[in-house]
Design a protein around this motif. Sequence first.
Motif, short mmCIF file in Angstrom:
data_model
loop_
_atom_site.label_atom_id
_atom_site.label_comp_id
_atom_site.label_asym_id
_atom_site.label_seq_id
_atom_site.Cartn_x
_atom_site.Cartn_y
_atom_site.Cartn_z
N ALA A 157 10.41 -3.15 1.88
CA ALA A 157 9.05 -2.63 2.09
C ALA A 157 8.26 -3.56 3.01
N ASP A 158 7.45 -2.95 3.86
CA ASP A 158 6.54 -3.67 4.75
C ASP A 158 5.39 -2.72 5.05
N ALA A 159 4.34 -2.82 4.25
CA ALA A 159 3.21 -1.88 4.36
C ALA A 159 2.59 -1.87 5.75
N SER A 160 2.56 -3.03 6.42
CA SER A 160 1.96 -3.07 7.75
C SER A 160 2.77 -2.27 8.76
N ALA A 161 4.05 -2.05 8.47
CA ALA A 161 4.91 -1.26 9.36
C ALA A 161 5.06 0.17 8.83
N GLY A 162 4.33 0.51 7.76
CA GLY A 162 4.39 1.87 7.22
C GLY A 162 5.56 2.11 6.29
N ARG A 163 6.27 1.07 5.87
CA ARG A 163 7.39 1.21 4.95
C ARG A 163 6.93 0.78 3.56
N ILE A 164 6.89 1.74 2.64
CA ILE A 164 6.43 1.43 1.29
C ILE A 164 7.61 1.47 0.33
N GLY A 165 7.57 0.59 -0.65
CA GLY A 165 8.65 0.49 -1.63
C GLY A 165 8.72 1.69 -2.55
N TRP A 166 9.92 2.04 -2.92
CA TRP A 166 10.23 3.16 -3.81
C TRP A 166 9.46 3.07 -5.12
N GLY A 167 9.16 1.86 -5.57
CA GLY A 167 8.46 1.67 -6.84
C GLY A 167 6.96 1.55 -6.71
N SER A 168 6.41 1.67 -5.50
CA SER A 168 4.97 1.54 -5.31
C SER A 168 4.24 2.75 -5.89
N PRO A 169 2.95 2.60 -6.21
CA PRO A 169 2.20 3.72 -6.79
C PRO A 169 2.21 4.98 -5.91
N ILE A 170 2.04 4.81 -4.61
CA ILE A 170 2.02 5.99 -3.72
C ILE A 170 3.39 6.66 -3.70
N ALA A 171 4.46 5.86 -3.58
CA ALA A 171 5.81 6.44 -3.55
C ALA A 171 6.12 7.17 -4.85
N ARG A 172 5.75 6.56 -5.98
CA ARG A 172 6.01 7.22 -7.27
C ARG A 172 5.28 8.55 -7.35
N ALA A 173 4.05 8.59 -6.85
CA ALA A 173 3.26 9.83 -6.90
C ALA A 173 3.85 10.89 -5.97
N LEU A 174 4.41 10.47 -4.86
CA LEU A 174 4.92 11.43 -3.87
C LEU A 174 6.31 11.97 -4.20
N ARG A 175 7.05 11.30 -5.06
CA ARG A 175 8.42 11.75 -5.37
C ARG A 175 8.45 13.21 -5.78
N GLY A 176 9.31 13.95 -5.14
CA GLY A 176 9.49 15.36 -5.48
C GLY A 176 8.46 16.30 -4.91
N ALA A 177 7.47 15.78 -4.19
CA ALA A 177 6.41 16.63 -3.62
C ALA A 177 6.93 17.42 -2.43
N ALA A 178 6.35 18.59 -2.23
CA ALA A 178 6.67 19.44 -1.08
C ALA A 178 5.42 19.51 -0.19
N ILE A 179 5.59 20.04 1.00
CA ILE A 179 4.45 20.18 1.92
C ILE A 179 3.38 21.05 1.25
N GLY A 180 2.14 20.57 1.31
CA GLY A 180 1.02 21.28 0.70
C GLY A 180 0.68 20.82 -0.70
N ASP A 181 1.57 20.07 -1.34
CA ASP A 181 1.30 19.57 -2.69
C ASP A 181 0.20 18.50 -2.65
N LEU A 182 -0.62 18.49 -3.71
CA LEU A 182 -1.64 17.45 -3.89
C LEU A 182 -1.14 16.49 -4.94
N ARG A 183 -1.30 15.20 -4.67
CA ARG A 183 -0.86 14.18 -5.60
C ARG A 183 -1.97 13.15 -5.79
N ARG A 184 -2.22 12.79 -7.05
CA ARG A 184 -3.22 11.75 -7.37
C ARG A 184 -2.51 10.42 -7.54
N VAL A 185 -3.15 9.39 -6.97
CA VAL A 185 -2.59 8.04 -7.02
C VAL A 185 -3.66 7.10 -7.55
N LEU A 186 -3.30 6.29 -8.53
CA LEU A 186 -4.22 5.29 -9.05
C LEU A 186 -3.97 4.00 -8.28
#
Length: 161
Positions: free
Chosen positions: A115-144
């Motif tokens: 992971a390197d957030a400054s290069a746009g690579r986020i870790g699989w275990g990060s809050p955003i990645a966890r929220a996005l898992r399984g999402a499709a185009i148009g889905d809304l996801r909440r991230v804490l």
Amino acid sequence: MTTPYPNYITPEGFARLRAEYDQLLGVERPRVVEIVSWAAGNGDRSENGDYLYGRKRMREIDGQLRRLSKKMKDAKVVDPRQQPDKSKVFFGATVTIADEEDNHRTVTIVGNDEADASAGRIGWGSPIARALRGAAIGDLRRVLLPAGEKEYEVIEIDYPK
């Protein structure tokens, strides 16, 4: 430290870990060993800066080699190009998301070790990645996030060709 998910890594990320390991083991460590051997032959080791620094550096290298070896042993290499369902967000996906103010952000979900957030690579275990898992185009996801809760809409999903 045990994680609740596998230690996924892309083939490129694994190759970088391997290259760092090989560089340390095959180039840097032998060079330091040579310096320590030379310095040890110079007599009093208690006041020999080359010897003391060399020993310290060798311990650092050995520690890093152990950490890299463990990471490589625990890694589960996953090639995002082989993802069977490219309509949803999974490991290796490059995802464009938009927040409530329609600010767009593009992130690629990679292994935590690459992971390197400054290069746009986020870790699989990060809050955003966890929220996005399984999402499709148009889905809304909440991230804490540390700054508070945010809602993101998935705009685009892409995988390497």
